[in-house]
Write an enzyme that holds these catalytic residues in place. Structure first.
Site, PDB file in Angstrom:
ATOM      1  N   LYS A 158      99.279  83.482  83.081  1.00 45.91           N
ATOM      2  CA  LYS A 158      98.647  83.467  81.754  1.00 45.91           C
ATOM      3  C   LYS A 158      97.717  84.674  81.595  1.00 45.91           C
ATOM      4  CE  LYS A 158      97.898  79.278  79.757  1.00 45.91           C
ATOM      5  NZ  LYS A 158      97.259  77.989  79.514  1.00 45.91           N
ATOM      6  N   PHE A 196      96.128  62.898  55.997  1.00 50.55           N
ATOM      7  CA  PHE A 196      96.469  61.979  57.101  1.00 50.55           C
ATOM      8  C   PHE A 196      96.932  60.613  56.587  1.00 50.55           C
ATOM      9  CE2 PHE A 196      94.518  65.402  59.153  1.00 50.55           C
ATOM     10  CZ  PHE A 196      95.011  65.437  60.436  1.00 50.55           C
ATOM     11  N   CYS A 250      96.034  65.938  71.681  1.00 50.87           N
ATOM     12  CA  CYS A 250      94.716  65.339  71.461  1.00 50.87           C
ATOM     13  C   CYS A 250      94.738  63.860  71.063  1.00 50.87           C
ATOM     14  CB  CYS A 250      93.962  66.135  70.408  1.00 50.87           C
ATOM     15  SG  CYS A 250      93.538  67.782  70.987  1.00 50.87           S
TER      16      CYS A 250
HETATM   17  P1  NAD Z   1      95.220  73.643  77.667  1.00 51.33           P
HETATM   18  O1  NAD Z   1      95.753  72.711  78.662  1.00 51.33           O
HETATM   19  O2  NAD Z   1      96.141  74.348  76.710  1.00 51.33           O
HETATM   20  O3  NAD Z   1      94.384  74.797  78.415  1.00 51.33           O
HETATM   21  C1  NAD Z   1      93.483  74.555  79.439  1.00 51.33           C
HETATM   22  C2  NAD Z   1      93.396  75.832  80.282  1.00 51.33           C
HETATM   23  O4  NAD Z   1      92.372  75.673  81.267  1.00 51.33           O
HETATM   24  C3  NAD Z   1      94.670  76.139  81.065  1.00 51.33           C
HETATM   25  O5  NAD Z   1      95.088  77.461  80.770  1.00 51.33           O
HETATM   26  C4  NAD Z   1      94.276  75.987  82.535  1.00 51.33           C
HETATM   27  O6  NAD Z   1      94.954  76.886  83.395  1.00 51.33           O
HETATM   28  C5  NAD Z   1      92.795  76.301  82.473  1.00 51.33           C
HETATM   29  N1  NAD Z   1      92.007  75.748  83.581  1.00 51.33           N
HETATM   30  C6  NAD Z   1      92.080  74.515  84.134  1.00 51.33           C
HETATM   31  N2  NAD Z   1      91.133  74.368  85.092  1.00 51.33           N
HETATM   32  C7  NAD Z   1      90.445  75.530  85.125  1.00 51.33           C
HETATM   33  C8  NAD Z   1      89.334  76.011  85.892  1.00 51.33           C
HETATM   34  N3  NAD Z   1      88.729  75.228  86.794  1.00 51.33           N
HETATM   35  N4  NAD Z   1      88.896  77.253  85.688  1.00 51.33           N
HETATM   36  C9  NAD Z   1      89.494  78.058  84.762  1.00 51.33           C
HETATM   37  N5  NAD Z   1      90.536  77.668  83.996  1.00 51.33           N
HETATM   38  C10 NAD Z   1      91.015  76.438  84.185  1.00 51.33           C
HETATM   39  O7  NAD Z   1      94.112  72.843  76.864  1.00 51.33           O
HETATM   40  P2  NAD Z   1      93.715  72.976  75.310  1.00 51.33           P
HETATM   41  O8  NAD Z   1      94.770  72.367  74.464  1.00 51.33           O
HETATM   42  O9  NAD Z   1      93.234  74.351  75.028  1.00 51.33           O
HETATM   43  O10 NAD Z   1      92.463  71.960  75.283  1.00 51.33           O
HETATM   44  C11 NAD Z   1      91.263  72.250  75.960  1.00 51.33           C
HETATM   45  C12 NAD Z   1      90.247  71.173  75.622  1.00 51.33           C
HETATM   46  O11 NAD Z   1      89.964  71.192  74.208  1.00 51.33           O
HETATM   47  C13 NAD Z   1      90.715  69.740  75.911  1.00 51.33           C
HETATM   48  O12 NAD Z   1      89.634  68.966  76.278  1.00 51.33           O
HETATM   49  C14 NAD Z   1      91.247  69.264  74.566  1.00 51.33           C
HETATM   50  O13 NAD Z   1      91.201  67.869  74.444  1.00 51.33           O
HETATM   51  C15 NAD Z   1      90.279  69.933  73.614  1.00 51.33           C
HETATM   52  N6  NAD Z   1      90.819  70.216  72.283  1.00 51.33           N
HETATM   53  C16 NAD Z   1      92.106  70.628  72.131  1.00 51.33           C
HETATM   54  C17 NAD Z   1      92.585  70.912  70.856  1.00 51.33           C
HETATM   55  C18 NAD Z   1      94.016  71.347  70.642  1.00 51.33           C
HETATM   56  O14 NAD Z   1      94.466  71.330  69.498  1.00 51.33           O
HETATM   57  N7  NAD Z   1      94.740  71.750  71.667  1.00 51.33           N
HETATM   58  C19 NAD Z   1      91.737  70.772  69.737  1.00 51.33           C
HETATM   59  C20 NAD Z   1      90.406  70.380  69.943  1.00 51.33           C
HETATM   60  C21 NAD Z   1      89.969  70.102  71.215  1.00 51.33           C
END
Ligand code: NAD
Length: 456
Positions: free
Chosen positions: A48, A271, A282
């Protein structure tokens, strides 16, 4: 002589920002903030990081690509696997994943591990950083990472660093617009220093466009995120329940029910769209995590459990409707249009198309599928149990039934003449997203039944 006080202050656009976790949330946030601040992104995933350094977005997200390319090439956004690079950051955002554990409760392993690495990184820094928790976490979590940060940095919260909950509300497919123009900013500072810092950070970033701010306790901020997602998910399951009722009432149509309800300002139209249910990374996991959390507190969770149960059985409803339209699934050829959980994303996590397709295949149908963005993700989930087409028309060709599972604009352009030509005879269309007006398919066996309206 000492210089005037204002000249001693660091200009806020000289703030150094670190984002830990470069998924949908982290990378979108990093690319947007890099228009104003120097941003360093950290992710453990080497592939990535390599892609991002080349200015390539590792997933599909509209409008993110040009922003990332611009801010990588002008040096405002850099990216690394090493936490050493963030030791001089003023603001460190945690945006790692918070998946569901097998039991449904939240798995905080990534958050805790990130907190440890962050603590180690700023242990010897002269800076007083604010650690901001953007990941969605159960109430109380932000405070529980304070001891981890203290242990690994050797500093005290409120003096050597600050901690603030700041949940994220962006929607996949609209991540850039949502980051640049959020409906609100929710902050839950653990300490007073963080409150001042985060407010000045966002004021600097948004300027005159500063969104409304909800400044509250960390626990309330964390709960606002869960309550918002649980409410929206419940709204979707509610209208899907009404859809099931409408199917039993000749002459009724859930879309008109939703329209009539949505005009009431107390309810609102969003919604309230009947369909195959909610998916994505989510809603399902957050509602489940809230249920598990509420149970540990001895709270009756039946409302939220019903939200999940209705959602779980919606793909089955679509499959049952397909079976009715075809007089059985065995030996039938079905084209599924749409694999992503929402349009404008390649994300298939919890997409309702996946369980639907498994049910159709289990019932003996041959399934072909197409999605403008989500083919790769779907292949990982479904492998060779279905065939994959390179466009919608190829997918539909020769099939007995077309099922619309994602509301892509591309699919709206298909008309009944196209389908008659491609499918031969009288086309059968099951519009699980209600993207077509039934009149458009007057010559077809068109149905959105199972989804709240009688068959045409
Ligand atoms: P994701 O799984 O797409 O990305 C998470 C990233 O974190 C990955 O690239 C992973 O390699 C990295 N990672 C994991 N452990 C790590 C560490 N110790 N150090 C550095 N990097 C690390 O997740 P996302 O969809 O971006 O969601 C992230 C958070 O935000 C979650 O809690 C999710 O619930 C919340 N969220 C997501 C959305 C959405 O639409 N995807 C919207 C609002 C909130």
């Amino acid at each position: 002589m000492r210089p005037p006080k204002s000249r001693l202050r660091v200009r806020s656009d000289e703030f150094r920002v670190a984002i830990v976790g470069l998924g949908y949330v982290g990378l979108s946030t990093a690319a947007c903030l890099a228009s104003k601040f120097h941003v360093t992104g950290v992710d453990l995933d080497q592939k990535k990081v390599k892609l991002i350094r080349e200015g390539v977005v590792p997933f599909r997200e509209e409008k993110l690509s040009p922003l990332l390319k611009k801010n990588v090439s002008n040096g405002m956004l850099s990216c690394t696997n090493s936490f050493d690079a963030i030791s001089d950051a003023d603001f460190i955002f945690i945006a790692v994943g918070t998946p569901s554990a097998k039991s449904g409760e939240i798995d905080l392993t990534q958050v805790r591990s990130a907190a440890q690495s962050i603590g180690e990184a700023f242990a010897t820094s002269p800076k007083r950083p604010v650690v901001i928790i953007k990941s969605t976490v159960i109430p109380g979590t932000s405070k529980t990472i304070v001891p981890i940060l203290e242990k690994y940095s050797g500093k005290a919260c409120g003096e050597g660093f600050g901690v603030c909950s700041n949940p994220e509300f962006l929607r996949e497919g609209q991540a850039v617009q949502d980051t640049l123009k959020p409906s609100r900013i929710v902050i839950g500072p653990v300490d007073e220093f963080s409150r001042q810092q985060i407010l000045s950070f966002y004021r600097r970033f948004y300027g005159k466009q500063m969104p409304p701010v909800v400044d509250t306790s960390p626990e309330t901020a964390e709960m606002i995120k869960y309550a918002s997602n649980a409410f929206l998910a419940t709204k979707i399951s509610f209208i899907n329940l009404v859809a099931r009722l409408c199917e039993k009432i000749p002459g009724s149509d859930v879309n008109d029910v939703a329209k009539g309800m949505g005009l009431d300002p107390r309810i609102g139209p969003l919604f309230l769209q009947a369909g195959p249910g909610f998916g994505g990374s989510c809603f399902p996991k957050d509602v489940q995590a809230l249920v598990r959390y509420a149970k540990t507190e001895g709270i009756d969770t039946s409302l939220l459990e019903s939200t999940l149960a209705i959602n779980e059985t919606q793909p089955e409803n679509v499959a049952t409707q397909a079976e009715k339209m075809l007089g059985g699934l065995e030996g039938k050829s079905i084209a599924v249009l749409g694999l992503a959980f929402n349009p404008n994303t390649d994300d298939v996590r919890e997409s309702r198309a996946i369980p639907l397709i498994r049910k159709l295949v289990d019932g003996g149908a041959t399934v072909g599928a197409y999605d403008p963005m989500a083919m790769e993700g779907a292949k990982k989930e479904l492998g060779s149990i279905i065939t994959y087409s390179s466009d919608a028309k190829e997918c539909v060709k020769g099939s007995d039934l077309v099922i619309i599972m994602t509301a892509w604009d591309e699919f709206r352009k298909l008309d009944s003449e196209d389908l008659t030509r491609l499918m031969g005879g009288k086309p059968r269309v099951l519009d699980a997203r209600r993207i077509y007006s039934p009149e458009k398919f007057a010559n077809a066996d068109f149905s959105a039944t199972g989804l709240g309206t009688p068959r045409v």
